[in-house]
Design an enzyme around this catalytic site. Structure first.
Site, PDB file in Angstrom:
ATOM      1  N   MET A   3      -7.817   8.825   9.766  1.00  0.00           N
ATOM      2  CA  MET A   3      -8.228   9.589   8.360  1.00  0.00           C
ATOM      3  C   MET A   3      -9.216  10.709   8.824  1.00  0.00           C
ATOM      4  O   MET A   3     -10.216  11.008   8.017  1.00  0.00           O
ATOM      5  CB  MET A   3      -9.243   8.389   7.928  1.00  0.00           C
ATOM      6  CG  MET A   3      -8.388   7.276   7.228  1.00  0.00           C
ATOM      7  SD  MET A   3      -9.523   6.006   6.553  1.00  0.00           S
ATOM      8  CE  MET A   3     -10.202   5.295   7.912  1.00  0.00           C
ATOM      9  N   LYS A  26      -4.239   3.361  -3.299  1.00  0.00           N
ATOM     10  CA  LYS A  26      -5.585   3.477  -3.574  1.00  0.00           C
ATOM     11  C   LYS A  26      -5.542   5.077  -3.967  1.00  0.00           C
ATOM     12  O   LYS A  26      -5.116   5.855  -3.317  1.00  0.00           O
ATOM     13  CB  LYS A  26      -6.473   3.217  -2.500  1.00  0.00           C
ATOM     14  CG  LYS A  26      -6.559   1.790  -2.273  1.00  0.00           C
ATOM     15  CD  LYS A  26      -7.474   1.485  -1.192  1.00  0.00           C
ATOM     16  CE  LYS A  26      -7.544  -0.108  -0.866  1.00  0.00           C
ATOM     17  NZ  LYS A  26      -7.844  -0.319   0.733  1.00  0.00           N
ATOM     18  N   ASP A  76       0.813  -1.210   0.110  1.00  0.00           N
ATOM     19  CA  ASP A  76       0.097  -0.022  -0.130  1.00  0.00           C
ATOM     20  C   ASP A  76       0.763   1.241  -0.096  1.00  0.00           C
ATOM     21  O   ASP A  76       2.193   1.208   0.471  1.00  0.00           O
ATOM     22  CB  ASP A  76      -0.891  -0.063   1.281  1.00  0.00           C
ATOM     23  CG  ASP A  76      -2.197  -0.745   1.125  1.00  0.00           C
ATOM     24  OD1 ASP A  76      -2.323  -1.095  -0.102  1.00  0.00           O
ATOM     25  OD2 ASP A  76      -3.164  -0.782   1.800  1.00  0.00           O
TER      26      ASP A  76
END
Ligand code: SAH
Length: 485
Positions: A173, A58, A36
């Site tokens: 986040m 992503k 990632d």
């Protein structure tokens, strides 16, 4: 074809030494690694030579599609019989979608294991000097998302329950939604002056922190343009934050070093830099290929070793030939102190090469590249036979890691420990679209001694410093000096 095996592994929050032992073992075994965006690229150096590395960063707007594509890839590689590692930042089960990936593997009856990692909420706060629980300041701890699938991206949470029941809350986040989060907590009964700590890029050299309260933090974040990836710690434990944490106080905290390497293995100096808080990429990476040779060592009066590796190879060779060292009459010499020490670790005396004697039958043992250099020093080595014990091959994969850390702007210092390392690094770095000129622009160049300096200048580097004394100690002093200036 036999099915492969999948490891869903947490890489930890950043500092590569926070990778678990099991996680590292999985990486060493993997044929393919799907990693990632938040995984520290330096971790990829733990993979075996030739392993395939697939970036699965992503893109925020294509989240769903990407996850499906990742699931497909996992299945595809596993069905090809490969050992696959899916490597995620932090812990794979904390906002890592490990449940979905595991379900997909179950569907295809592919065997897998989940390897936990240190999650950012705990890792980053610890490195910022704040324990998530404390006897006096916090008895409970929750991990909460600051972003959700709802239309406006705001998390759907039982705010009242959270505000009232939990002492320490780690929001993941959550930077974008911070005004909303603070507002909700205050509205639902949390005191306005509750301390809040933000930690960005926690456990890495670029770790940054911001302190405030539920009332002030949103404004501070805006003013300082503080952004993701960051963890938000809400609760009285955040009071324990000092001006500088134990991590930020380390002498080389914040230094990002590319350390030139010319053979396999970690250099002691590079390990020391890491221990003192620097992030270090030893570059490029090498793998040693040993040679199988049948030679009658009894024919020689003098055997000269280039390196400890050659010494080890020699004694191994004797064992293979079922030859006892006592049957040889040759005197053993080392071309460096390290080689002499290696000889003596096998209970034989080792001598420096200046004590070599003329007119005797001489054998030189070293890596294949030494041959050429020996030719240029015939006045020293004279008439001899040369035997290559091994070659050091460059693992091209390290260019990949190097490219990633350059892309992330994570090299501020380049250390050349030898003239040879200047040559090797310069030849390799072209694969990362860099030149001596571009590297000199982005980083300080430090050379060990005048011969290294001369090589660096010849290749076109702008050398910042040449160490007075070519030692780890002098290097550390120099780095500490530039850090505090
Ligand atoms: N599985 C990860 C979390 C993935 S969600 C874990 O267990 O840590 C991504 C969020 O994690 C980021 O938006 C940020 O809030 C947090 N995060 C990940 N790495 C971080 C780091 N080094 N420092 C601070 N926050 C981090």
């Amino acid at each position: 074809m036999e099915k492969g095996y999948v490891y869903l592994v947490g890489a930890g929050p950043g500092d590569i030494r926070l990778l678990t032992v099991k996680g590292q073992q999985c990486l060493e075994m993997a044929d393919v690694v799907l990693y990632d965006r938040l995984v520290n690229p330096l971790v990829l150096e733990k993979t075996k030579p030739g392993a395939e590395l697939v970036y699965c960063g992503k893109l925020p707007d294509r989240h769903l599609l990407r996850q499906e594509a990742i699931n497909d890839l996992l299945v595809k590689y596993a069905l090809e019989g490969k050992v696959v590692v899916r490597l995620k930042g932090g812990d794979p089960s904390v906002y890592g979608r490990v449940g979905e990936e595991a379900a997909e593997l179950e569907k295809f009856q592919i065997d897998y294991e989940i390897v936990p990692g240190i999650t950012a909420g705990i890792g980053a706060s610890t490195y910022a000097g704040v324990p998530v629980t404390h006897r006096d300041y916090g008895a409970s701890f929750a991990i909460v998302t600051g972003h959700d699938k709802s239309a406006d991206g705001q998390p759907l949470i039982d705010w009242q329950g959270l505000a009232k029941a939990i002492d320490t809350i780690a929001f993941y986040m959550g930077v974008k939604n911070l005004p909303y989060i603070c507002e909700q907590l205050i509205e639902n009964g949390r005191k306005k002056d509750t301390p809040v700590l933000l930690v960005q890029w926690g456990t890495l050299g670029k770790q940054k922190t911001l302190m405030g309260t539920l009332e002030t933090i949103a404004q501070l974040v805006k003013e300082q343009k503080f952004s993701n990836p960051a963890i938000t710690i809400v609760g009285d434990v955040a009071k324990l934050r000092k001006t500088e944490s134990w991590f930020e106080r380390q002498p080389l905290f914040g230094k990002h070093i590319l350390f030139g390497r010319t053979s396999e293995g970690e250099s002691e100096i590079a390990s020391e830099l890491t221990r003192l808080g620097a992030e270090v990429l030893e570059y490029p990476r090498f793998i040693t290929e040993t040679k199988e040779i049948d030679l009658d060592f009894a024919n020689y009066d003098e055997i000269i070793f280039h390196s400890p590796k050659s010494v080890k190879w020699f004694f191994n060779q004797l064992k293979k030939q079922r030859l006892d060292i006592r049957s040889l009459t040759a005197t053993l010499y080392g071309a460096s102190m390290k080689s002499i020490k290696a000889i003596e670790s096998f209970a034989c005396l080792g001598f420096p090469i200046r004590e070599m004697m003329e007119g005797r039958k001489r054998l030189l043992i070293g890596p294949d590249v030494w041959k050429e250099r020996v030719q240029q020093r015939m006045e020293l080595y004279g008439q001899h036979d040369f035997l290559a014990s091994h070659s050091e091959l460059i693992v091209a994969q390290s260019n990949f890691t190097c490219q990633r850390i350059l892309d992330e702007d994570r090299v501020d210092t380049i250390v050349f420990p030898s003239a040879e390392s200047v040559k090797v690094v310069t030849e390799q770095i072209t694969a990362c679209n860099e030149t001596p000129a571009t590297l000199s622009e982005r980083a300080e160049i430090i050379c060990f001694g005048p011969a290294t300096y001369n090589a660096a200048i010849r290749y076109g580097y702008l050398v910042t410093t040449t160490l007075q004394e070519p030692s780890g100690h002098a290097l550390v002093n120099e780095l500490v000096k530039t850090r505090s200036s």
